[in-house]
Every structure is written in C-alpha cells, then in structure tokens.
Design a protein around this motif. Structure first.
Motif, short mmCIF file in Angstrom:
data_model
loop_
_atom_site.label_atom_id
_atom_site.label_comp_id
_atom_site.label_asym_id
_atom_site.label_seq_id
_atom_site.Cartn_x
_atom_site.Cartn_y
_atom_site.Cartn_z
N VAL A 49 0.87 -1.18 0.00
CA VAL A 49 0.00 0.00 0.00
C VAL A 49 0.90 1.23 0.00
CG1 VAL A 49 -1.75 1.33 1.24
CG2 VAL A 49 -1.88 -1.16 1.22
N THR A 50 0.72 2.09 -0.99
CA THR A 50 1.49 3.33 -1.10
C THR A 50 0.55 4.51 -0.91
OG1 THR A 50 2.98 2.25 -2.68
CG2 THR A 50 3.07 4.66 -2.56
N CYS A 51 0.81 5.32 0.10
CA CYS A 51 -0.03 6.49 0.38
C CYS A 51 0.70 7.73 -0.14
CB CYS A 51 -0.27 6.62 1.89
SG CYS A 51 -1.06 5.15 2.60
N VAL A 52 0.05 8.44 -1.06
CA VAL A 52 0.70 9.54 -1.77
C VAL A 52 -0.04 10.85 -1.52
CG1 VAL A 52 1.42 10.42 -4.03
CG2 VAL A 52 1.50 7.96 -3.57
N HIS A 53 0.74 11.86 -1.11
CA HIS A 53 0.19 13.20 -0.96
C HIS A 53 0.45 13.97 -2.26
CE1 HIS A 53 0.80 17.53 0.51
NE2 HIS A 53 -0.49 17.32 0.44
N GLY A 54 -0.62 14.37 -2.94
CA GLY A 54 -0.45 15.11 -4.19
C GLY A 54 -1.77 15.32 -4.91
N ARG A 55 -1.70 16.13 -5.96
CA ARG A 55 -2.88 16.40 -6.78
C ARG A 55 -2.83 15.50 -8.00
NH1 ARG A 55 -5.36 21.68 -5.78
NH2 ARG A 55 -6.36 21.36 -7.78
N ALA A 56 -3.99 15.02 -8.40
CA ALA A 56 -4.06 14.11 -9.55
C ALA A 56 -3.49 14.76 -10.81
CB ALA A 56 -5.51 13.69 -9.79
N GLU A 57 -3.74 16.07 -10.99
CA GLU A 57 -3.28 16.76 -12.20
C GLU A 57 -1.75 16.73 -12.32
OE1 GLU A 57 -6.45 19.69 -10.50
OE2 GLU A 57 -5.16 18.08 -9.75
#
Length: 240
Positions: free
Chosen positions: A123-131
């Motif tokens: 499981v990789t949890c990523v902080h960011g915007r899809a764009e």
C-alpha cells in the motif's frame, strides 16, 4: 460489531467474495480507528457503525460485482479521502498493489496509520494532486485500474483518473443517482482521453440506504500528453 462483520460476509459471498475471520477483524479495526481519528479530523460525516458498514465498506466492495478484482494487479484510488473504496478492496483482495492518492497531507497520514494498523502490504499512500501526479513517470498509465468516489462530475473525474490507467485498463467511477446524465455529458471527454468505452450498473444499497451507480470505463488508447491540464483547469473548463 461482530454481528455486522458476519452480515458483511453474508452479503458479499454471492459475488464469490469469501471473507476470512482475519479480514473481518481488519474491517472492525478500520472502523474503530476511523471513528477515533474522526473526532479530531474531518474524515467522514457517517459515524454510525451500521451505516459505515453499509455506506462505506459494502459500498466499496460492490466494485467486485463489475470487475474481476482478483485479476487486477495494480489499483490507484484517486481522491481517496478516508480510504474508500481503496482500503476495503485491499482488505478483500490482499494481493492487490494499492496506491491511495489524496491532496490533504493529514488524510494521507491517517491512511498510512490504517495500512500499518491492519498490516496491509503493498500500500502506497501519496500526498499530491491528480493533475500533477498523473504527469509523473511511475504513475502515468501505470495502473490496471483506477477508482474514484469523488463528487466531481464524470467529465472532470475522467481527466483526473484516465491518465493513470494503462491502455486496456479500467476506470470505475462510483456515483449517485444522476449517473446517466453525466455519462452523456462525458462522451467527448472519454473519447479524447483514451477512446474509452462506458457502461453503467445501478445498485441499491441494503436497508434502503440509497442508490448507487458504478460507471465502468475501458481505456482503448493512450491519453494525449496534454492531459490532465494544469491544476484547476479541468474543473473550470471541463471537456464537453
């Protein structure tokens, strides 16, 4: 909560989804941690245990009715919030390689806590915007499947999500009752973003807790490099 775990197991068994005792324990731990952290962070307005099991857990697992998730290697949940539908799907399909993407750092911290607490691998949890993330190597056209339970309209969601999906992969959008209108509105966007086909399955949640629509999209061509457009543009100037 034990009773609700058994209820969930009975509900999903006809789909060929057999939940073990360990998996029922993981759902219970997830609920407990969600409610605990929700007292200090706005994760969900649904806190009643029965409603969480129906509107979050059961609802998330309905994707298994329209996609053979056992054949999906990699899944990205875009704008995952408190982890729906990604974490329930990961609990039910432990071999899944899951990426949880959210724009709020505090929520991403919560998601990592859940993954650790439930001892979920890959499981990789990523902080960011899809764009922005969809432009990056390792994310762009890297997933067998993308999901979103976000509130944006389908033509906007498609621009956020389809760039993550491999050619031949699937994007499933979880929507409320107005899905048919959104499908018509998104026809051009789906073509531009990958010559994507589209179908819909309507579901009624148990105990009269609402109607859902799953929109299943199959991507048949690469997404042009121009998409997704810069942050904010898909919402302000949606493809129509």
């Amino acid at each position: 909560m034990r009773e609700l775990g058994e209820w969930l197991r009975e509900q999903v068994a006809p789909w060929g989804l057999l939940l073990s005792e360990r998996q029922l324990q993981q759902f219970a731990l997830y609920y407990e941690h969600l409610i605990k952290i929700n007292e200090v962070m706005n994760l969900t307005s649904i806190t009643d245990v029965r409603e969480v099991y129906v509107k979050h857990f059961y609802d998330s697992l309905t994707l298994a009715q329209v996609v053979d998730v056992s054949q999906v290697t990699s899944l990205i949940d875009v704008g995952t919030g408190a982890g729906f539908p990604g974490i329930p799907l990961k609990i039910a399909f432990p071999e899944l390689k899951l990426t949880l993407l959210d724009s709020l750092k505090k929520r991403v911290g919560f998601l990592q806590e859940v993954a650790d607490l439930l001892e979920l691998d890959h499981v990789t949890c990523v902080h960011g915007r899809a764009e922005e993330m969809a432009k990056q190597k390792g994310f762009r056209e890297a997933y067998d499947m993308a999901t979103a339970r976000a509130v944006a309209r389908l033509n906007v969601l498609a621009e956020y999500c389809l760039p993550f999906v491999k050619v031949g992969g699937t994007f499933v959008s979880m929507k409320g009752p107005s899905a048919e209108e959104e499908m018509k509105e998104a026809k051009r966007a789906l073509h531009v973003l990958g010559k994507t086909t589209c179908q819909r399955k309507e579901l009624v949640l148990p105990e009269a807790m609402g109607t859902r629509n799953l929109i299943i999209m199959q991507k048949r061509d690469h997404t042009p490099k121009a998409y997704p457009r810069k942050a904010g543009t898909p919402t302000k100037q949606p493809l129509v």
